[in-house]
Design a protein around this motif. Structure first.
Motif, PDB file in Angstrom:
ATOM      1  N   GLU A 181      48.971  43.253  28.353  1.00  0.00           N
ATOM      2  CA  GLU A 181      48.810  43.777  29.703  1.00  0.00           C
ATOM      3  C   GLU A 181      48.939  42.642  30.701  1.00  0.00           C
ATOM      4  OE1 GLU A 181      45.258  46.112  30.088  1.00  0.00           O
ATOM      5  OE2 GLU A 181      45.724  47.334  28.324  1.00  0.00           O
ATOM      6  N   GLN A 182      49.002  43.006  31.984  1.00  0.00           N
ATOM      7  CA  GLN A 182      49.166  42.006  33.033  1.00  0.00           C
ATOM      8  C   GLN A 182      48.117  42.171  34.115  1.00  0.00           C
ATOM      9  OE1 GLN A 182      53.331  42.725  34.085  1.00  0.00           O
ATOM     10  NE2 GLN A 182      53.932  40.899  32.931  1.00  0.00           N
ATOM     11  N   ALA A 183      47.775  41.053  34.737  1.00  0.00           N
ATOM     12  CA  ALA A 183      46.873  41.033  35.881  1.00  0.00           C
ATOM     13  C   ALA A 183      47.419  40.006  36.862  1.00  0.00           C
ATOM     14  CB  ALA A 183      45.455  40.660  35.455  1.00  0.00           C
ATOM     15  N   THR A 184      47.238  40.252  38.150  1.00  0.00           N
ATOM     16  CA  THR A 184      47.740  39.346  39.174  1.00  0.00           C
ATOM     17  C   THR A 184      46.646  39.110  40.205  1.00  0.00           C
ATOM     18  OG1 THR A 184      49.983  40.231  38.838  1.00  0.00           O
ATOM     19  CG2 THR A 184      49.590  38.914  40.821  1.00  0.00           C
ATOM     20  N   PHE A 185      46.216  37.856  40.319  1.00  0.00           N
ATOM     21  CA  PHE A 185      45.091  37.501  41.180  1.00  0.00           C
ATOM     22  C   PHE A 185      45.467  36.403  42.169  1.00  0.00           C
ATOM     23  CE2 PHE A 185      42.346  38.319  37.168  1.00  0.00           C
ATOM     24  CZ  PHE A 185      42.299  39.678  37.422  1.00  0.00           C
ATOM     25  N   GLY A 186      44.860  36.462  43.345  1.00  0.00           N
ATOM     26  CA  GLY A 186      44.929  35.373  44.304  1.00  0.00           C
ATOM     27  C   GLY A 186      43.516  34.908  44.603  1.00  0.00           C
ATOM     28  N   ALA A 187      43.294  33.588  44.567  1.00  0.00           N
ATOM     29  CA  ALA A 187      41.949  33.060  44.797  1.00  0.00           C
ATOM     30  C   ALA A 187      42.023  31.638  45.345  1.00  0.00           C
ATOM     31  CB  ALA A 187      41.140  33.080  43.502  1.00  0.00           C
ATOM     32  N   GLY A 188      42.955  31.424  46.261  1.00  0.00           N
ATOM     33  CA  GLY A 188      43.140  30.085  46.797  1.00  0.00           C
ATOM     34  C   GLY A 188      44.341  29.406  46.165  1.00  0.00           C
ATOM     35  N   CYS A 189      44.325  28.101  46.143  1.00  0.00           N
ATOM     36  CA  CYS A 189      45.438  27.330  45.601  1.00  0.00           C
ATOM     37  C   CYS A 189      45.700  27.710  44.146  1.00  0.00           C
ATOM     38  CB  CYS A 189      45.138  25.839  45.694  1.00  0.00           C
ATOM     39  SG  CYS A 189      46.366  24.796  44.894  1.00  0.00           S
ATOM     40  N   PHE A 190      46.938  28.061  43.826  1.00  0.00           N
ATOM     41  CA  PHE A 190      47.208  28.527  42.461  1.00  0.00           C
ATOM     42  C   PHE A 190      47.136  27.412  41.424  1.00  0.00           C
ATOM     43  CE2 PHE A 190      51.913  29.047  44.004  1.00  0.00           C
ATOM     44  CZ  PHE A 190      52.064  27.676  44.139  1.00  0.00           C
TER      45      PHE A 190
ATOM     46  N   ALA B  38      46.672  45.149  41.782  1.00  0.00           N
ATOM     47  CA  ALA B  38      46.437  46.008  40.620  1.00  0.00           C
ATOM     48  C   ALA B  38      47.731  46.582  40.066  1.00  0.00           C
ATOM     49  CB  ALA B  38      45.493  47.137  40.996  1.00  0.00           C
ATOM     50  N   HIS B  39      47.862  46.534  38.741  1.00  0.00           N
ATOM     51  CA  HIS B  39      49.048  47.064  38.064  1.00  0.00           C
ATOM     52  C   HIS B  39      48.887  48.533  37.691  1.00  0.00           C
ATOM     53  CE1 HIS B  39      51.276  43.204  37.268  1.00  0.00           C
ATOM     54  NE2 HIS B  39      50.102  42.761  37.659  1.00  0.00           N
ATOM     55  N   THR B  40      47.658  49.015  37.664  1.00  0.00           N
ATOM     56  CA  THR B  40      47.394  50.412  37.301  1.00  0.00           C
ATOM     57  C   THR B  40      46.249  50.949  38.151  1.00  0.00           C
ATOM     58  OG1 THR B  40      45.733  49.857  35.617  1.00  0.00           O
ATOM     59  CG2 THR B  40      48.042  49.928  34.896  1.00  0.00           C
ATOM     60  N   ALA B  41      46.143  52.280  38.173  1.00  0.00           N
ATOM     61  CA  ALA B  41      45.026  52.895  38.887  1.00  0.00           C
ATOM     62  C   ALA B  41      43.694  52.483  38.258  1.00  0.00           C
ATOM     63  CB  ALA B  41      45.179  54.416  38.863  1.00  0.00           C
ATOM     64  N   GLU B  42      43.695  52.289  36.946  1.00  0.00           N
ATOM     65  CA  GLU B  42      42.476  51.860  36.258  1.00  0.00           C
ATOM     66  C   GLU B  42      42.034  50.482  36.750  1.00  0.00           C
ATOM     67  OE1 GLU B  42      40.759  51.642  31.691  1.00  0.00           O
ATOM     68  OE2 GLU B  42      42.858  51.132  32.055  1.00  0.00           O
ATOM     69  N   GLN B  43      42.984  49.591  36.983  1.00  0.00           N
ATOM     70  CA  GLN B  43      42.632  48.267  37.493  1.00  0.00           C
ATOM     71  C   GLN B  43      42.047  48.362  38.907  1.00  0.00           C
ATOM     72  OE1 GLN B  43      45.734  45.330  37.179  1.00  0.00           O
ATOM     73  NE2 GLN B  43      45.672  45.288  34.937  1.00  0.00           N
TER      74      GLN B  43
ATOM     75  N   PRO C 158      44.477  42.619  25.613  1.00  0.00           N
ATOM     76  CA  PRO C 158      43.221  43.324  25.880  1.00  0.00           C
ATOM     77  C   PRO C 158      42.328  43.474  24.654  1.00  0.00           C
ATOM     78  CG  PRO C 158      45.051  44.861  25.808  1.00  0.00           C
ATOM     79  CD  PRO C 158      45.652  43.485  25.762  1.00  0.00           C
ATOM     80  N   ALA C 159      42.880  43.218  23.462  1.00  0.00           N
ATOM     81  CA  ALA C 159      42.050  43.256  22.259  1.00  0.00           C
ATOM     82  C   ALA C 159      41.183  42.001  22.149  1.00  0.00           C
ATOM     83  CB  ALA C 159      42.929  43.384  21.015  1.00  0.00           C
ATOM     84  N   VAL C 160      41.533  40.964  22.930  1.00  0.00           N
ATOM     85  CA  VAL C 160      40.801  39.698  22.870  1.00  0.00           C
ATOM     86  C   VAL C 160      40.001  39.463  24.143  1.00  0.00           C
ATOM     87  CG1 VAL C 160      41.019  37.190  22.566  1.00  0.00           C
ATOM     88  CG2 VAL C 160      42.572  38.747  21.359  1.00  0.00           C
ATOM     89  N   VAL C 161      40.610  39.703  25.297  1.00  0.00           N
ATOM     90  CA  VAL C 161      39.928  39.542  26.579  1.00  0.00           C
ATOM     91  C   VAL C 161      40.250  40.763  27.441  1.00  0.00           C
ATOM     92  CG1 VAL C 161      41.846  38.203  27.570  1.00  0.00           C
ATOM     93  CG2 VAL C 161      39.546  38.005  28.551  1.00  0.00           C
ATOM     94  N   THR C 162      39.231  41.379  28.010  1.00  0.00           N
ATOM     95  CA  THR C 162      39.436  42.599  28.779  1.00  0.00           C
ATOM     96  C   THR C 162      39.712  42.284  30.243  1.00  0.00           C
ATOM     97  OG1 THR C 162      37.095  42.855  29.366  1.00  0.00           O
ATOM     98  CG2 THR C 162      37.822  43.785  27.248  1.00  0.00           C
ATOM     99  N   PHE C 163      40.215  43.276  30.956  1.00  0.00           N
ATOM    100  CA  PHE C 163      40.450  43.108  32.389  1.00  0.00           C
ATOM    101  C   PHE C 163      39.136  42.864  33.122  1.00  0.00           C
ATOM    102  CE2 PHE C 163      41.000  44.896  36.707  1.00  0.00           C
ATOM    103  CZ  PHE C 163      42.020  44.063  37.157  1.00  0.00           C
ATOM    104  N   ASP C 164      38.055  43.533  32.693  1.00  0.00           N
ATOM    105  CA  ASP C 164      36.740  43.303  33.304  1.00  0.00           C
ATOM    106  C   ASP C 164      36.303  41.849  33.137  1.00  0.00           C
ATOM    107  OD1 ASP C 164      36.240  45.811  34.372  1.00  0.00           O
ATOM    108  OD2 ASP C 164      35.447  46.593  32.499  1.00  0.00           O
ATOM    109  N   GLU C 165      36.576  41.267  31.987  1.00  0.00           N
ATOM    110  CA  GLU C 165      36.223  39.869  31.758  1.00  0.00           C
ATOM    111  C   GLU C 165      37.056  38.940  32.638  1.00  0.00           C
ATOM    112  OE1 GLU C 165      34.633  39.671  27.178  1.00  0.00           O
ATOM    113  OE2 GLU C 165      36.778  40.027  27.480  1.00  0.00           O
TER     114      GLU C 165
END
Length: 307
Positions: free
Chosen positions: A133-142, A230-235, A192-199
């Motif tokens: 799965e994919q996640a895309t975050f911004g939190a300052g300098c990449f 967010a890539h999905t409505a669930e995210q 996602p079997a190792v690290v979840t989106f919530d984590e």
């Protein structure tokens, strides 16, 4: 729901129409899912799409229950709208015999966002899951954010780049000007079997200050904003739920200003930005800014780090 631009509001909320052959999905043929731009509800599968040579994306089927039909006031055409939020999509036509289904959903590109089918992992032997799965975050300098997420167990790849702007291109100099609307982000591929989106969200919110608008430390400007694409409505749901929980717990005295938007396009950063901290750890900015954040992150998430 996504905050819409003025043009998106014109089409989706005021029932406008984009110019023919101007939309990004007219000739789009990648495998995946087309979602409502406003609420992220799934609308069409890529196998429903065909080239009608009409100037707008065309589909000869829909996901069951996703689309509503209403006769226009003049009685000439049938409007189609998102069943979940009522956003205007376009019009539907029958009897043209363009496909065996004999129907054409003529949809504005700007009314949709595309979610690509995840690619197969390159490290199948290392990870149990075959569906990354994919996640895309911004939190300052990449540079900071990339170093943190790359160290997490279950994260297969982290790429620095830009997202969230209205311009159809992005580069470091343009984004740093603050005029393109893009944010510096990291594009994360994870198992996602190792690290979840919530984590991943937990790491995100503990590794930056989500209460400072368009700023992280001395880095100021909209390109440094706190944002989850967010890539999905669930995210979307999970992110909003976590923000609400953090607000209720009063983790920070000030309100969280993290933007939650639908993912649209990721523009990879120039090659010299990749693995910047790993390659340039002795550089002054890395020593004064990146390293302290990275060391704090390691102490908080020691049990989640790659061995």
């Amino acid at each position: 729901m996504k905050t819409l631009t003025e043009f998106e509001k014109f089409v989706i909320e005021q029932k406008g129409t984009e110019r023919p052959f101007s939309g990004e999905y007219v000739d789009h043929d990648a495998a995946g899912l087309y979602r409502c731009k406003k609420c992220l509800a799934p609308l069409y599968k890529s196998e429903h799409k065909f080239n009608a040579h009409c100037g707008w994306p065309a589909f000869d089927n829909e996901i069951p229950g996703a689309v509503d039909r209403t006769l226009d006031a003049d009685g000439q055409r049938v409007e189609i709208t998102c069943h979940q939020c009522g956003g205007h999509l376009g019009h539907v036509f029958e009897g043209e015999r363009l496909t065996p289904n004999n129907i054409r959903h003529c949809v504005n590109s700007v009314s949709m966002v595309f979610e690509a089918t995840p690619s197969e992992p390159n490290t199948a032997d290392e990870y149990e899951s075959t569906q990354l799965e994919q996640a895309t975050f911004g939190a300052g300098c990449f540079w900071c954010v990339e170093a943190i997420f790359a160290a997490l167990n279950g994260v297969v790849k982290v790429q620095s780049g830009y997202a969230g702007g209205e311009q159809k291109h992005a580069n470091y100099d343009a984004v740093c000007s603050g005029r393109t609307g893009h944010a510096e982000v990291v594009h994360i591929t994870f198992d996602p079997a190792v690290v979840t989106f919530d984590e991943l969200l937990e790491v995100l919110f503990k590794s930056h200050n989500p209460t400072t608008l368009n700023q992280q430390g001395n880095d100021k400007g909209p390109q440094y904003r706190s944002v989850v694409f967010a890539h999905t409505a669930e995210q979307v749901d999970k992110t909003n739920k976590m923000i609400s929980s953090l607000q209720e717990a009063k983790v920070w005295n000030d309100p969280i200003v993290t933007e939650v938007s639908a993912f649209e396009t990721f523009y990879p950063a120039e090659n010299y930005h990749n693995d910047y901290f790993a390659k340039h750890g002795e550089q002054p900015y890395c020593q004064m800014v990146v390293k302290p954040k990275f060391e704090k992150f390691k102490s908080l998430f020691a049990d989640k780090l790659k061995r």
